[in-house]
Design a protein around this motif. Sequence first.
Motif, short mmCIF file in Angstrom:
data_model
loop_
_atom_site.label_atom_id
_atom_site.label_comp_id
_atom_site.label_asym_id
_atom_site.label_seq_id
_atom_site.Cartn_x
_atom_site.Cartn_y
_atom_site.Cartn_z
N ASP A 1 85.09 94.85 15.37
CA ASP A 1 85.03 95.05 16.81
C ASP A 1 85.97 94.06 17.50
OD1 ASP A 1 84.39 95.72 19.35
OD2 ASP A 1 82.49 94.61 19.40
N CYS A 2 86.97 94.57 18.21
CA CYS A 2 87.94 93.72 18.92
C CYS A 2 87.80 93.86 20.43
CB CYS A 2 89.38 94.08 18.49
SG CYS A 2 89.70 93.77 16.75
N GLN A 3 86.59 94.22 20.89
CA GLN A 3 86.38 94.36 22.33
C GLN A 3 86.39 92.98 23.00
OE1 GLN A 3 86.20 97.19 24.04
NE2 GLN A 3 86.47 98.40 22.16
N ILE A 4 86.79 92.99 24.28
CA ILE A 4 86.84 91.74 25.04
C ILE A 4 85.43 91.35 25.47
CG2 ILE A 4 87.82 90.63 27.08
CD1 ILE A 4 90.08 92.63 26.96
N LEU A 5 85.12 90.10 25.34
CA LEU A 5 83.80 89.59 25.70
C LEU A 5 83.72 89.37 27.21
CD1 LEU A 5 81.05 88.47 24.73
CD2 LEU A 5 82.14 86.23 24.58
N GLU A 6 82.83 90.12 27.87
CA GLU A 6 82.58 89.96 29.31
C GLU A 6 83.90 89.93 30.10
OE1 GLU A 6 80.12 86.62 30.06
OE2 GLU A 6 78.66 87.10 28.51
N GLU A 7 84.54 91.06 30.15
CA GLU A 7 85.86 91.14 30.78
C GLU A 7 85.81 90.78 32.26
OE1 GLU A 7 89.59 94.29 31.23
OE2 GLU A 7 87.69 94.91 30.34
N GLU A 8 84.77 91.21 32.97
CA GLU A 8 84.67 90.90 34.40
C GLU A 8 84.56 89.39 34.62
OE1 GLU A 8 81.49 93.03 36.11
OE2 GLU A 8 82.35 95.02 35.73
N ARG A 9 83.81 88.74 33.78
CA ARG A 9 83.67 87.28 33.90
C ARG A 9 85.01 86.59 33.64
NH1 ARG A 9 80.31 83.78 29.48
NH2 ARG A 9 80.74 81.68 30.31
N LEU B 1 93.22 87.45 15.19
CA LEU B 1 94.44 87.62 15.99
C LEU B 1 94.33 88.83 16.91
CD1 LEU B 1 97.24 86.78 13.39
CD2 LEU B 1 96.47 85.40 15.31
N LYS B 2 93.72 89.90 16.45
CA LYS B 2 93.55 91.07 17.32
C LYS B 2 92.67 90.72 18.52
CE LYS B 2 94.15 94.59 13.70
NZ LYS B 2 93.49 95.67 12.93
N ARG B 3 91.63 89.93 18.27
CA ARG B 3 90.73 89.55 19.36
C ARG B 3 91.46 88.63 20.35
NH1 ARG B 3 85.14 87.57 17.20
NH2 ARG B 3 85.11 89.77 16.64
#
Length: 970
Positions: free
Chosen positions: A373-381, A462-464
Amino acid sequence: MASSHSSSPVPQSNSSDAFFKKEVDSTKRFRPVQSLPDVCPKEPTGNPSDLRDSPSLVVDQQRWTIYHSKVNLPAALNDPRLAKRESDFFTKTWGVDFVDTEVTPSFYLPQITKEHFASYQQEITPREKVHERCKNICTPKDTFDRTLLHTHDKSRTDLEQVPKIFMKPDFALEDSLTFNAVLPWSHFSTAGGKGNRDAASSKLLQEKLSHYLDIVEVNIAHQISLRSEAFFHAMTSQHELQDYLRKTSQAVKLLREKISKIDKVMCEGSLRVLRLSLTRNNCIKAYNKLKLMATVHQTQPTVQLLLSTSEYVGALDLIATTQEVLQQELQGIHSFRHLGSQLCELEKLIDKMMIAEFSTYARNDLNRPLEDDCQILEEERLISLVFGLLKQRKLNFYEIYGDEMINTAKNIIKQCVVNTVSQIEEIDTEVVVKLADQMRMMNFPQWFDLLKNIFSKFTIFLKRVKATLNTIRSVVFLVLDKNQKTRELEDTLQKNSAKESVVDSEVAYLTHEGMFISDAFGDGELPASQRNTSPNSEPCSSDSVSEPECTTDSSSSKEHTSSSVTPGGVEMMIGDDMKLTDLELVRLANNIQELLYNASDICHDRSVKFLMARAKDGFLEKLNSTEFVTLSRLMEGFILDTEQICGRKSMSLRGALQSQANRFVNRFHEERKTKLSLLLDNERWKQAEVPAEFQDLVDSVSDGRISLPEKKPTATEERKPAEFLIVEGQKYATVGTVLLLIRIILEYCQCVDNIPSITTDMLTRLSDLLKYFNSRSCQLVLGAGALQVVGLKTITTKNLALSSRCLQLIVHYIPIIRAHFEARLQPKQFSMLRHFDHITKDYHDHIAEISAKLVAIMDSLFDKLLSKYEVKAPVPSACFRNICKQMAKMHEAIYDLLPEEQTQMLFLRINASYKLHLKRQLAHLNVVNDGGPLNGLVTSDVAFYTGNLQALKGLNDLDLNMAEIWEQKR
């Protein structure tokens, strides 16, 4: 002081106008000088010239008179009336050196002589003669002037009798010096019987003073007589002036009464309306100020509420707006005197909170489980934090993320090693405490799996990182795009405002008949309707007092926000208060991109340290070809993955791989070179049987492609070894060393395919190996080194022929090897292929030397046998029988080893040597081709030799051309 004034030479005249007008008459010899100005002007008589030319203290007070003149030091020193300078007057003050000295002529002024005026004299002389002739004809009318001058001279002579001390402006008898100078005490002394003489002197002094008084009075009376007319004129003018002043006073009084009535009727009511309107507007402003103060008073609780929900951007916007309101709208409010500093401290606190929050976010983002999983952690924050940091110009926040990347990379390797060691039962973690020592206890498959796991974790890492940094860069680019759009909008508004200002000016001019609003009303007394139409106007309606929109907020009217969407689909508002230049934003975006490159470098650097830790005990150098190729492919795959993710090559891991590859190449080459050396030292240079696997190895090399075939144990056991090696239809008799050398060469080529980075090193090592085989085989065979090394009794022709054929087999494969390396080299590296050309030449030279050695062996045999040849019976002679026997042995030794073409060429060269020696012996025996008995015997022996040689296998069609043994007749 009338007496001082009367000392000036003033011309007199009976005419009243003579004192004020200057007659322009070229015939008069003297120009009259104007007298002192009158106190009052002359009575108007209706003549404009009288009014214009009459002097007046009012009109002519700035006009220069003779009383403005000053006497300076140069004028006193250059007095032309003195025949000689009074040197004692100056020298007693300034010294004896103050005397006349000769002035040095200037270098910049030319010397003027009479010749310079010659042309002028020639021109003016005729005019002067005409002028003198006119003077004689017309007598001058200067009676008045002469009388005036006579009177003037007489007055001046009388005044000169009066001592100058009386003429001084500071004359005062109170001064003791002045009093003693005027009344000397010597005239009043009564001592010594000189009373009569002193009384006479006192009387004489009194008469002298009386005489001085008469002279002064006469001159004063004369001056008064000259100005009597002006005095009476002034008295007359005084009455008229009083009449004028009385009429003017009455007119002013009447005007003031009219103005007072106009003020009461027309102005007081309008001004009262304006004052009431201004008072009302002031009340509205005061009310709005109070509402604004109440709003500002709630700033700190609102900021605390926003900070509790991590709304840093909103809190910063509120602080900035409040600061602007305090500076513009509420400046000088005593109750808010500390609010500005409190907000500044609060802003600094928010800066620290945002940096700490971003550091926490980076730690949580990078240390979460490394899964696919390479999703961004709490993008709004993240976006909110980045906007807040940009707003506060904290442009180095990316360094915090970079530090966290380094720590995370270390932890990834450490965690992978711990997990792998815990699964291996052979490693006792209680005995071996250090992770590096535990890792060194792994075998290659276990260590390889660990490295593969580390590379996969680094790839996800690196992807993250890339996803997070791309989001940050997108925010920076959105702010940059907003700045550019705002700048374009401002330029457009400026152009439109310039056009509208021209139109508004024309409308205002037409509406107010040339009078603009700013001219018709003062800044503080504008009508309410017009004042509310201004850009910074206040509401004027009765309802506006209760509406909340009436609150004055200059910052809210100036700030504009626009909505933007990030690549992740998060909508955000961007304000105009981002005080960042385009250059700063572009530099920040580049730094963030560089941070992604640094992440790749960090992963590579940590991988290199991991490799170096395992290679301490020479583990990597001990890998076999298969293991090293597997390791190399894994590392190459990871390098390509990181390049694809980050978009830039990282050289540290590639350099470490190249370093290990060089060590592998060195060990690979040394092992095979040592192996080849041992094989050559034990080689007896006898034809070896060719196992089927070597034949398959040769058959696998087709169309210039070199590859090692897979081993087939079952098929290999059924097939028997062959006597010759078949290469493209040709038989090659070889020794066992050459068969192994071919396999070694193919291993070099196969290693280049597996590890492309070592192509140039492998080419150099392979060239060195081929050169070594050539030189060592030459030493052993041609140089007879095998006699001592192996213990051979002699080097036979069979050994020589077999060595030649082995060299030919290697030469056959050199073009294929060259093409193989050429396909894998860069164009700029093609120059290295010249090594194969040099090797080919060396091999051909070696083969030629072996052929020459075979010919030399037979040549020495011919020289030995034919030197004892005698032409006599029986036929064939023993010499020729022995020669044919040796030729048959030679043929038997080389025929199965060399191709038929090479055998024929070799025997042609041997036959040429035979004919040379036979011809020399026949010439020595004086046997000629004359058909005699000796000639017949030689012909029979030669026929025997020819028949035996052509009877050999493969030599039946050989053209021997034996006629060359006879000397040609000249």
